[in-house]
Design an enzyme around this catalytic site. Structure first.
Site, PDB file in Angstrom:
ATOM      1  N   GLN A 229       1.000  -1.253   0.016  1.00 34.59           N
ATOM      2  CA  GLN A 229      -0.047   0.099  -0.002  1.00 34.59           C
ATOM      3  C   GLN A 229       0.896   1.146   0.006  1.00 34.59           C
ATOM      4  O   GLN A 229       0.543   2.155   0.367  1.00 34.59           O
ATOM      5  CB  GLN A 229      -0.814  -0.098   1.291  1.00 34.59           C
ATOM      6  CG  GLN A 229      -1.891  -1.296   1.187  1.00 34.59           C
ATOM      7  CD  GLN A 229      -2.857  -1.504   2.364  1.00 34.59           C
ATOM      8  OE1 GLN A 229      -2.692  -0.226   3.367  1.00 34.59           O
ATOM      9  NE2 GLN A 229      -3.504  -2.289   2.557  1.00 34.59           N
ATOM     10  N   CYS A 230       1.918   1.305  -0.748  1.00 33.75           N
ATOM     11  CA  CYS A 230       2.873   2.351  -0.905  1.00 33.75           C
ATOM     12  C   CYS A 230       2.824   3.078  -1.867  1.00 33.75           C
ATOM     13  O   CYS A 230       2.532   2.297  -3.086  1.00 33.75           O
ATOM     14  CB  CYS A 230       4.294   1.725  -0.593  1.00 33.75           C
ATOM     15  SG  CYS A 230       5.523   2.842  -0.714  1.00 33.75           S
ATOM     16  N   GLY A 231       3.121   4.403  -2.142  1.00 30.60           N
ATOM     17  CA  GLY A 231       3.288   5.087  -3.285  1.00 30.60           C
ATOM     18  C   GLY A 231       4.301   4.397  -4.136  1.00 30.60           C
ATOM     19  O   GLY A 231       4.072   4.619  -5.529  1.00 30.60           O
TER      20      GLY A 231
END
Length: 186
Positions: free
Chosen positions: A55-57
């Site tokens: 769930q990271c950019g």
């Protein structure tokens, strides 16, 4: 008697000196399905060790690029070794089973995935403590990358702002060198 003790000490010292220095492939880890795996099985190949998060950019581009790299170079001479980590922004909160399902269905990941680990601090996995100690670079976010040579020595480390494509020439050069060495050994 003194001579015998001196000889014994000399033999012990020689044996200690003859021991191989520890490297990355000496560690054991747990794969994403809960099975203990020796990293020794990757000795002789080039590895890119990455702490990943779902769930990271940086997730989408890194997983796409890492899978492409695996497709292009692996698995005979190269592997991405992915270690989910929830230490940075709590961006890997799911279970190992959920993580595996996500990366396989979303990115068709074919490279080895391991159980979620801590990569920094006192609870860091010993393999990551080794990577940090040898490279002098400690992960500060998701998608930190360590390049490991076929002999288990750390070649380089890059933070997540350095793309997989920027690292690709370093990896490709190591893989070429490995292939040429293997051909010479035939």
């Amino acid at each position: 008697m003194v001579a015998a003790v001196a000889v014994a000490w000399l033999l012990l010292w020689a044996a200690a000196c003859a021991q191989r220095e520890q490297d990355f492939y000496d560690f054991k880890v747990v794969n994403i399905r809960g099975k203990l795996v020796s990293l020794e099985k990757y000795r002789g190949t080039v590895s890119l060790v990455v702490n990943v998060a779902s769930q990271c950019g940086f997730t989408d581009q890194n997983y796409r690029d890492l899978q492409q790299l695996q497709r292009d170079l692996g698995p005979r001479h190269f592997n991405v070794l992915a270690f989910p980590c929830n230490q940075f922004g709590q961006q890997e909160p799911d279970s190992n089973k959920e993580i595996e399902s996500f990366v396989r269905s979303t990115y068709s990941v074919s490279f080895p995935m391991f159980s979620k680990v801590a990569v920094t601090g006192t609870g860091a996995h010993p393999a990551f403590k080794y990577l940090i100690e040898i490279s002098g670079k400690e992960p500060t976010w998701n998608f930190w990358k360590y390049l490991v040579a076929p002999d288990g020595k750390v070649i380089g480390a890059w933070d997540p702002t350095v793309s997989v494509e920027e690292i690709r020439p370093h990896i490709t050069a190591l893989v070429r060198k490995l292939i040429l060495r293997n051909r010479e050994d035939l």
